[in-house]
Design a protein around this motif. Sequence first.
Motif, PDB file in Angstrom:
ATOM      1  N   ASP A 247      31.523  44.471  49.043  1.00  0.00           N
ATOM      2  CA  ASP A 247      31.606  44.216  50.481  1.00  0.00           C
ATOM      3  C   ASP A 247      32.077  42.802  50.786  1.00  0.00           C
ATOM      4  O   ASP A 247      31.567  42.137  51.708  1.00  0.00           O
ATOM      5  N   ALA A 248      33.056  42.319  50.042  1.00  0.00           N
ATOM      6  CA  ALA A 248      33.599  40.972  50.268  1.00  0.00           C
ATOM      7  C   ALA A 248      34.403  40.940  51.565  1.00  0.00           C
ATOM      8  O   ALA A 248      35.113  41.891  51.890  1.00  0.00           O
ATOM      9  N   PRO A 249      34.340  39.859  52.335  1.00  0.00           N
ATOM     10  CA  PRO A 249      35.126  39.745  53.566  1.00  0.00           C
ATOM     11  C   PRO A 249      36.628  39.823  53.283  1.00  0.00           C
ATOM     12  O   PRO A 249      37.099  39.448  52.211  1.00  0.00           O
ATOM     13  N   MET A 250      37.370  40.282  54.267  1.00  0.00           N
ATOM     14  CA  MET A 250      38.826  40.357  54.128  1.00  0.00           C
ATOM     15  C   MET A 250      39.434  38.981  53.904  1.00  0.00           C
ATOM     16  O   MET A 250      40.352  38.820  53.104  1.00  0.00           O
ATOM     17  N   TRP A 251      38.934  37.978  54.671  1.00  0.00           N
ATOM     18  CA  TRP A 251      39.527  36.648  54.532  1.00  0.00           C
ATOM     19  C   TRP A 251      39.399  36.149  53.103  1.00  0.00           C
ATOM     20  O   TRP A 251      40.302  35.487  52.580  1.00  0.00           O
ATOM     21  N   LEU A 252      38.270  36.468  52.472  1.00  0.00           N
ATOM     22  CA  LEU A 252      38.037  36.020  51.100  1.00  0.00           C
ATOM     23  C   LEU A 252      38.979  36.721  50.129  1.00  0.00           C
ATOM     24  O   LEU A 252      39.567  36.081  49.243  1.00  0.00           O
ATOM     25  N   GLN A 255      42.397  35.280  50.512  1.00  0.00           N
ATOM     26  CA  GLN A 255      42.563  33.904  50.079  1.00  0.00           C
ATOM     27  C   GLN A 255      42.873  33.799  48.586  1.00  0.00           C
ATOM     28  O   GLN A 255      43.340  32.754  48.121  1.00  0.00           O
ATOM     29  N   ARG A 256      42.636  34.850  47.836  1.00  0.00           N
ATOM     30  CA  ARG A 256      43.011  34.839  46.415  1.00  0.00           C
ATOM     31  C   ARG A 256      44.481  34.481  46.252  1.00  0.00           C
ATOM     32  O   ARG A 256      44.863  33.766  45.326  1.00  0.00           O
ATOM     33  N   ASN A 257      45.308  34.988  47.154  1.00  0.00           N
ATOM     34  CA  ASN A 257      46.748  34.734  47.106  1.00  0.00           C
ATOM     35  C   ASN A 257      47.083  33.655  48.136  1.00  0.00           C
ATOM     36  O   ASN A 257      47.675  33.916  49.170  1.00  0.00           O
ATOM     37  N   SER A 258      46.667  32.420  47.845  1.00  0.00           N
ATOM     38  CA  SER A 258      46.888  31.318  48.778  1.00  0.00           C
ATOM     39  C   SER A 258      46.761  29.997  48.035  1.00  0.00           C
ATOM     40  O   SER A 258      46.478  29.948  46.836  1.00  0.00           O
ATOM     41  N   GLY A 319      37.487  29.465  40.081  1.00  0.00           N
ATOM     42  CA  GLY A 319      37.629  30.909  39.945  1.00  0.00           C
ATOM     43  C   GLY A 319      36.535  31.711  40.603  1.00  0.00           C
ATOM     44  O   GLY A 319      36.687  32.933  40.770  1.00  0.00           O
ATOM     45  N   GLU A 320      35.419  31.081  40.972  1.00  0.00           N
ATOM     46  CA  GLU A 320      34.359  31.826  41.647  1.00  0.00           C
ATOM     47  C   GLU A 320      34.893  32.448  42.931  1.00  0.00           C
ATOM     48  O   GLU A 320      35.556  31.795  43.717  1.00  0.00           O
ATOM     49  N   HIS A 321      34.624  33.736  43.119  1.00  0.00           N
ATOM     50  CA  HIS A 321      35.076  34.490  44.291  1.00  0.00           C
ATOM     51  C   HIS A 321      36.602  34.514  44.399  1.00  0.00           C
ATOM     52  O   HIS A 321      37.153  34.738  45.478  1.00  0.00           O
ATOM     53  N   GLY A 322      37.274  34.256  43.274  1.00  0.00           N
ATOM     54  CA  GLY A 322      38.734  34.260  43.275  1.00  0.00           C
ATOM     55  C   GLY A 322      39.337  33.014  43.879  1.00  0.00           C
ATOM     56  O   GLY A 322      40.525  33.005  44.233  1.00  0.00           O
ATOM     57  N   LEU A 323      38.551  31.932  43.975  1.00  0.00           N
ATOM     58  CA  LEU A 323      39.010  30.723  44.665  1.00  0.00           C
ATOM     59  C   LEU A 323      38.972  29.493  43.774  1.00  0.00           C
ATOM     60  O   LEU A 323      38.329  29.465  42.725  1.00  0.00           O
ATOM     61  N   ILE A 324      39.652  28.451  44.237  1.00  0.00           N
ATOM     62  CA  ILE A 324      39.500  27.094  43.725  1.00  0.00           C
ATOM     63  C   ILE A 324      39.145  26.210  44.919  1.00  0.00           C
ATOM     64  O   ILE A 324      39.135  26.669  46.058  1.00  0.00           O
ATOM     65  N   ASP A 325      38.826  24.950  44.663  1.00  0.00           N
ATOM     66  CA  ASP A 325      38.514  23.987  45.723  1.00  0.00           C
ATOM     67  C   ASP A 325      37.101  24.216  46.259  1.00  0.00           C
ATOM     68  O   ASP A 325      36.215  24.648  45.534  1.00  0.00           O
ATOM     69  N   LYS A 326      36.882  23.908  47.565  1.00  0.00           N
ATOM     70  CA  LYS A 326      35.535  23.937  48.159  1.00  0.00           C
ATOM     71  C   LYS A 326      35.606  24.583  49.543  1.00  0.00           C
ATOM     72  O   LYS A 326      36.144  25.655  49.685  1.00  0.00           O
ATOM     73  N   ARG A 327      34.953  23.971  50.550  1.00  0.00           N
ATOM     74  CA  ARG A 327      34.979  24.390  51.944  1.00  0.00           C
ATOM     75  C   ARG A 327      34.068  25.578  52.267  1.00  0.00           C
ATOM     76  O   ARG A 327      33.498  25.628  53.332  1.00  0.00           O
ATOM     77  N   THR A 328      33.935  26.534  51.392  1.00  0.00           N
ATOM     78  CA  THR A 328      33.135  27.717  51.677  1.00  0.00           C
ATOM     79  C   THR A 328      31.641  27.428  51.558  1.00  0.00           C
ATOM     80  O   THR A 328      31.225  26.372  51.084  1.00  0.00           O
ATOM     81  N   ALA A 329      30.821  28.411  51.956  1.00  0.00           N
ATOM     82  CA  ALA A 329      29.365  28.277  51.879  1.00  0.00           C
ATOM     83  C   ALA A 329      28.800  28.856  50.586  1.00  0.00           C
ATOM     84  O   ALA A 329      27.578  29.003  50.469  1.00  0.00           O
TER      85      ALA A 329
END
Length: 509
Positions: A247-252, A255-258, A319-329
């Motif tokens: 049930d991951a959000p669409m925005w998340l 964001q994998r491809n960004s 790589g957590e949640h398919g991301l790099i960097d920060k900003r998220t909760a």
Amino acid sequence: MIRILLTFLSVILLTNGWAQQVLVRQPNGSLTLAKTTAARPRNIVFILTDDHRYDALGFLKTQTFIQTPNLDRLAKNGAYLPNAFVTTALCSPSRASILTGLYAHRHQVVDNNNPVSKDLVFYSQYLQKTGYQTAMIGKWHMGGEFDDPQRGFDYWVSFKGQGSYLPEKNGLNVNGKKVPQKGYITDELTDYALDFMEHRRKDKPFMLYLSHKGVHADFIPSERDKDRYKGHTFKPPVSMNIGSQNDAPMWLQNQRNSWHGVEYPYHSQLDIGMYYKRYAETLAGVDASVGRVLDYLQKEGMLESTLVVYMGDNGFMFGEHGLIDKRTAYETSMRVPMLAHCPELIKPGTVVNEVVANIDIAPTFLEVAGLKVPTYMDGKSFLPLLKGQQKPWRTGLLYEYYWERNFPQTPTMHALRTDRYKYIHYHGIWDTDELYDLQTDPNEVNNLIRSESYQTVVNQMNKELFDILQQTNGMSIPLYEDRGHQNNLRNKKGPKAAEFPPFLERDGN
């Protein structure tokens, strides 16, 4: 009539938080705080690193290439605070919260482009007023490309913006004078820190704020640390792969491809594992700096009595949640390493499990200095916790991040993080919120927001979240003019946009 209307509008703006910065200070702008009955004011060394994630500590053994012997030394001989967080996982907002003890919606530094208001007071100003020698050495980075000395500091060494690991044309600003950068930035800032302590007035207490550029991207290790982890293997996080989250959000998913996603990181084909090892090599330089500071304090006979606090300004995802960097909760974004050392106050091997945050740094340092904490601050002193004392503490920590036009992939969000649960509430997007049971799901992969058995938790946390925002005048979203460029591209060959969630779809009836 016009004057009456303007006065009325001013009251409305203040009531809604738009000009909150003029309200968050001592009455009449005073820098004098009442003193406590504490013993003599102690020397304080605060070491802040950039983008240091909470589990990148050698003694935690999360990756074989994370080796931090001097930070391990701090934890072993002092206190480790495993539940330390920032209230906004972004450089400038976090640093402003550290200096002021305020949430971002109160100090109004909500991005990396806009400077801190002149109306705000830094904890260093209170210390300076009571007789401390104060030094700021390193990265300031709160809006704009400037390096001028700031209020509250007797000794100043900084650089414009993010600065550079290696010498470049802008150089350094040393007490208002332009000075060339001579070498690797982590080493050079440490040299200045030791010089400040060596030439300080011995009859006055001091507060040293050593603010490293490391380990901010793009990571560049010193020559002595290059390729030191070449033979090590990266262990990818469980949430890195597509479909690993429920049930991951669409925005998340999108964001994998960004710019901040693992499929198109920084609009490149960057290898995340290699990137993390270079981060670790850069971190080795910061760890060596900590060792030099501790060794100096020991040589001067000050290590037992000086409070040394180490922390990161925000986390970093690999790589957590398919991301790099920060900003998220998410944990790897908002959670940071925090260590404290002062043998006269803290027993070796102390572990403080309470949820502490960047907004607590200013109140803690004021109490260490023998000053009463101003009532307007959002944070609380955790000095009693370091000393092993029982103290009523927060049940939940507010997290906030405001959408940036420069990086439009991440939406405005508010979150509440308790000892067990995390509730994330999004603003301005057609998507799903999130709830995680951190006790059973520490990797945050099973979104419980629509689970019937957790609706009581969702409703309670939603209420508490908005109660905190109401109580701290946080019901308005700060808005600033556009600055900088957008990093908003997608890779045509990368993952396609996420499907609209089935739970929001109907057959048309």
